[in-house]
Write a protein that holds these residues in place. Structure first.
Motif, short mmCIF file in Angstrom:
data_model
loop_
_atom_site.label_atom_id
_atom_site.label_comp_id
_atom_site.label_asym_id
_atom_site.label_seq_id
_atom_site.Cartn_x
_atom_site.Cartn_y
_atom_site.Cartn_z
N THR A 118 0.86 -1.18 0.00
CA THR A 118 0.00 0.00 0.00
C THR A 118 0.89 1.23 0.00
O THR A 118 1.73 1.40 0.89
N THR B 195 -3.30 3.43 -2.39
CA THR B 195 -3.44 2.45 -3.47
C THR B 195 -2.72 1.17 -3.08
O THR B 195 -1.57 1.20 -2.66
N GLN B 196 -3.44 0.04 -3.24
CA GLN B 196 -2.84 -1.25 -2.92
C GLN B 196 -2.46 -2.00 -4.20
O GLN B 196 -3.23 -2.02 -5.16
N SER C 72 6.14 2.63 1.76
CA SER C 72 4.92 1.85 1.56
C SER C 72 4.74 0.94 2.78
O SER C 72 5.64 0.78 3.59
#
Length: 152
Positions: A79, A84-85, A102
């Motif tokens: 992520t 956003t993954q 991340s």
């Protein structure tokens, strides 16, 4: 690591990895155990390759180099800072730029091959020219010490 002429080779199937602990303060869930080993390095040391693996857990990861990964086994849910993954599974490739952050979630296990590119120092002539420009513009060079450490 083997070297024949200009070619360097390494075995990404190696199992003799060294413990490479994740900073405890970065762990969000679980007790991930990470291991790695360097496979190759350029003459200048700016480019290196590694094999890294990790057991289940969720943790912050900060990239101090440009890193390109190729997932060899397992999967990781990454992520980024905007939420956003990205799910990376065996065969997938990802690029994590220098300075990025991340959150990594390893559901069970992940093994990756990684290429690291360390930031290059600007040549002395360019650093000096930058300092001269700042002085000519009337900027206090002492107020900008971090600029000397930034890569090109």
């Amino acid at each position: 690591m083997e070297r024949a002429g200009a070619i360097r080779t390494g075995d990404a199937r190696r199992v003799d990895l060294d413990l490479s602990p994740i900073t405890p303060e970065h762990v969000l869930e679980g007790e991930p155990i990470a291991r790695s080993t360097q496979l190759t390095a350029s003459d200048c040391g700016a480019v290196t390759t590694y094999v890294w693996d990790c057991t289940a857990g969720r943790f912050h990861w900060y990239f101090g180099v440009d890193e390109v990964v190729h997932i060899l086994d397992g999967e990781v849910h990454v992520t980024d800072d905007d939420g956003t993954q990205h799910v990376l599974r065996a065969g997938d490739v990802g690029h994590f730029p220098l300075g990025s952050h991340s959150i990594w979630h390893v559901p069970e296990y992940v093994r990756k091959f990684a290429v690291h590119r360390a930031p290059a120092r600007r040549p002395l002539v360019r650093r000096a020219a930058g300092r001269v420009r700042r002085l000519a513009l009337g900027l206090n060079a002492l107020a900008l010490p971090a600029i000397e450490l930034l890569p090109v």
